[in-house]
Design a protein around this motif. Sequence first.
Motif, PDB file in Angstrom:
ATOM      1  N   ASP A 113      31.647 -20.055 -31.197  1.00  0.00           N
ATOM      2  CA  ASP A 113      31.673 -18.650 -30.930  1.00  0.00           C
ATOM      3  C   ASP A 113      31.524 -18.042 -29.610  1.00  0.00           C
ATOM      4  O   ASP A 113      31.091 -19.073 -28.778  1.00  0.00           O
ATOM      5  N   LYS A 142      34.218 -14.102 -33.042  1.00  0.00           N
ATOM      6  CA  LYS A 142      33.277 -13.163 -32.922  1.00  0.00           C
ATOM      7  C   LYS A 142      33.663 -12.359 -31.523  1.00  0.00           C
ATOM      8  O   LYS A 142      32.740 -11.689 -30.924  1.00  0.00           O
ATOM      9  N   SER A 174      39.036 -12.366 -33.908  1.00  0.00           N
ATOM     10  CA  SER A 174      37.958 -11.614 -34.492  1.00  0.00           C
ATOM     11  C   SER A 174      38.398 -11.270 -36.089  1.00  0.00           C
ATOM     12  O   SER A 174      39.499 -10.707 -36.198  1.00  0.00           O
TER      13      SER A 174
END
Length: 195
Positions: A113, A142, A174
Motif C-alpha cells: 500500500d 492505492k 491504481s
Amino acid sequence: MKIETAVFELSAGLSGQLPPDILPEVAFSGRSNVGKSSLINRLLGRKNLARTSATPGKTATVNFYRLDTLRLVDLPGYGYAKVSTAEKRRWQELIGGYFAADRDMRLVMQLVDMRHDPTADDRQMIDFMVEEGIPFMVVLTKADKLNKTEFTRRAEAFDAFFADYEGIRYLPFSAVDGRGVEELRKILVSVTEDA
C-alpha cells in the motif's frame, strides 16, 4: 498475451492441490486487503474475475487465472490478525508449498500500500525473495488515494526504503484510475516471452 482469454482456472487450499506446472506463472503477493484481486481484475479488464472484498483475509486459497500464454496466481494475503492460528499455519503451508515447488515462476508482483511504509511482513517477504533469488518487483497500490504532495513524499520514502536493496523495481498503481496498468501489462508480456 491476450487478456480476453483469461479464465478462472482453480483454487488450491493445500499445497497438494496445486495444479501441474504447464505455463509460465506470475504471482501476486501482499498483505490482506492490499488490492491483489483488484489489480488482477484491472490488468485483465474485468470487474469480477478475481473476487474482491472489503473484509481482510477473504482470499484463503491460491487462485489460478489462465491466459493463453501464462497463469496469474493470486496468493492469500498475509498479516491479518483475526485469523486462527490453525488457519495461519495452513496459509503458511500453502504459500510455502507454492514457493518451494519447482514451477515456471517468472515474476512475483509484491504489492505494498503506497500510503504506508512496508509492514514487517512485507519486509520479511521481500527479504525472502531476495535471499531465494526469486524475481520480483514491488507494486505500490492505492496510489489514487494520495494527493500530489503526499504522492511525492511517499515516493521519496520508498526510494529511501529500497536504497538498501540492489535493483528493486517498483511502480505506483491504481485499480481506480488505471495508473500503472499499461506498464504492468507490458511487463507480463516481456516475462512471458523471456524463455
